[in-house]
Design an enzyme around this catalytic site. Sequence first.
Site, PDB file in Angstrom:
ATOM      1  N   ARG A  17      11.908 -81.368  24.639  1.00 50.27           N
ATOM      2  CA  ARG A  17      11.535 -82.428  25.561  1.00 50.27           C
ATOM      3  C   ARG A  17      10.014 -82.445  25.631  1.00 50.27           C
ATOM      4  NH1 ARG A  17      13.988 -82.233  31.649  1.00 50.27           N
ATOM      5  NH2 ARG A  17      12.300 -80.730  31.903  1.00 50.27           N
ATOM      6  N   TYR A  36      33.086-108.563  46.659  1.00 51.29           N
ATOM      7  CA  TYR A  36      32.923-109.403  45.465  1.00 51.29           C
ATOM      8  C   TYR A  36      34.086-109.227  44.496  1.00 51.29           C
ATOM      9  CZ  TYR A  36      28.046-110.185  46.802  1.00 51.29           C
ATOM     10  OH  TYR A  36      26.904-110.545  47.451  1.00 51.29           O
ATOM     11  N   MET A  38      24.946-104.531  46.987  1.00 53.50           N
ATOM     12  CA  MET A  38      23.556-104.083  46.979  1.00 53.50           C
ATOM     13  C   MET A  38      23.191-103.402  48.301  1.00 53.50           C
ATOM     14  SD  MET A  38      20.019-106.178  46.318  1.00 53.50           S
ATOM     15  CE  MET A  38      20.349-106.591  44.631  1.00 53.50           C
ATOM     16  N   LYS A  49       9.071 -82.504  43.058  1.00 47.83           N
ATOM     17  CA  LYS A  49       8.944 -83.770  42.325  1.00 47.83           C
ATOM     18  C   LYS A  49       9.943 -84.794  42.856  1.00 47.83           C
ATOM     19  CE  LYS A  49      12.051 -81.999  38.733  1.00 47.83           C
ATOM     20  NZ  LYS A  49      12.100 -81.247  37.464  1.00 47.83           N
TER      21      LYS A  49
HETATM   22  C1  LIG Z   1      12.716 -79.966  37.683  1.00 41.27           C
HETATM   23  C2  LIG Z   1      12.261 -78.719  37.022  1.00 41.27           C
HETATM   24  C3  LIG Z   1      12.521 -77.448  37.610  1.00 41.27           C
HETATM   25  C4  LIG Z   1      13.411 -77.268  38.820  1.00 41.27           C
HETATM   26  O1  LIG Z   1      14.761 -77.221  38.413  1.00 41.27           O
HETATM   27  P1  LIG Z   1      15.958 -77.004  39.448  1.00 41.27           P
HETATM   28  O2  LIG Z   1      17.160 -76.969  38.586  1.00 41.27           O
HETATM   29  O3  LIG Z   1      15.964 -78.166  40.364  1.00 41.27           O
HETATM   30  O4  LIG Z   1      15.707 -75.718  40.157  1.00 41.27           O
HETATM   31  C5  LIG Z   1      11.954 -76.337  37.005  1.00 41.27           C
HETATM   32  N1  LIG Z   1      11.196 -76.452  35.885  1.00 41.27           N
HETATM   33  C6  LIG Z   1      10.959 -77.650  35.286  1.00 41.27           C
HETATM   34  C7  LIG Z   1      10.139 -77.679  34.043  1.00 41.27           C
HETATM   35  C8  LIG Z   1      11.494 -78.808  35.825  1.00 41.27           C
HETATM   36  O5  LIG Z   1      11.267 -79.986  35.220  1.00 41.27           O
END
Ligand SMILES: *Cc1c(COP(=O)(O)O)cnc(C)c1O
Length: 379
Positions: free
Chosen positions: A145, A273, A322, A47
């Site tokens: 969550r 800055y 930036m 991701k």
């Molecule tokens: C991002 C995520 C992972 C991976 O976690 P890491 O700590 O990067 O290994 C696994 N399961 C879910 C549900 C996640 O959102």
Amino acid sequence: MTPTTMNNSNNSWSETVLEINLDALTHNFNFLTSKINSDHVFMGVVKANAYGSDAIIIAKELEKLGADYLAVAYSKEGIELREAGIELPIMVLHPLPANFDILVTYKLEPAIYSVNILNHFLRFLEDDDVQHYPIHLKINTGLNRLGFKPNQTQEIIGLISENKSVKIHSIFSHLVASEDQNETELTQTQIRQLEETASVISESLGYRPMLHCSNTASMVKYSQEQFDMVRVGMGLYGYTYDSEINQQLRPVTTLKTVISQMHHLQPGDSVGYNRGFTANQPTKSATLPVGHADGIPRKLGKGKGWVVINGQKAHIIGNVCMDMIMVDVSEILCEEGQEVIVFGENNPADMLAEAADTITYELISGISSRIERKIIRDN
Ligand SMILES: *Cc1c(COP(=O)(O)O)cnc(C)c1O
């Protein structure tokens, strides 16, 4: 320009690049898979552009290396992988009804996390006359969550047990604090809850979906609780919370930049800055073409953060701009055009993240798309 008198081989005049070392990825993959049984399913989490690197490059390599599954957060991330030719099963961790059509078109597998989403998806599949579509059930065991509450088990069963539209490939949960030694009890409770919920669902289905709850931190810490599959993100990119394991991993990405200009400052001269830095002695500064829009946290300004030049730390002086930072190179033999390491191999991102009051996840996943990605291998 007159020919330069310096003829340093480090003088590369390269632009800012994020190097992606596929040999380091291979090393991490081999190390992490050596920690699980050979019949465990290995899901590589790619991701957020593979944690700020390049999702397509990483996914293709993971496919070659023998990963069994991939995971992305959103449907569109999965489409990008399919369009690049990735054939591995892809789980979408956070699907939304707005994308169900493309999700199904591209054969992505949703993690269904609420009765509302389940109902929407079942209706969508029934309208399209789809059967046995692979889905995953996410159980909320305390992270609060995404996920069904364990007390919704009967409701889930009522919706899916007689329904031919879906096939439950796995049931999973995400741990709250698996890296935290003081939260072992909570972690064990979460794991037990997942097991209990899954066993009730499996019984009513008449088949047993895979079970999983381990991300990188929990697969290294709770190695006996890996069930059928592990979902590994950060470890693949070279970092974990466990310092011993960390030593065995290699950073996959290295952010490199270049000295664009140097300045000789006199006492009283300021840099950047709002006079974020004022020299109190003769100081040599170097300006680098990378800034907060590239993912360099502003918190690293005013001496908190550093880069590595010629093997030595050069601290950031003044405020992070930036598109630029300025660093103190008074004690470092260097010149314009020379290579600079912001983080990666030889300057781990976790140290820099700590200096920025953040976590490695935020630092590495925030590297902006305007920085070129470059595949490298060990020379
Ligand atoms: C991002 C995520 C992972 C991976 O976690 P890491 O700590 O990067 O290994 C696994 N399961 C879910 C549900 C996640 O959102």
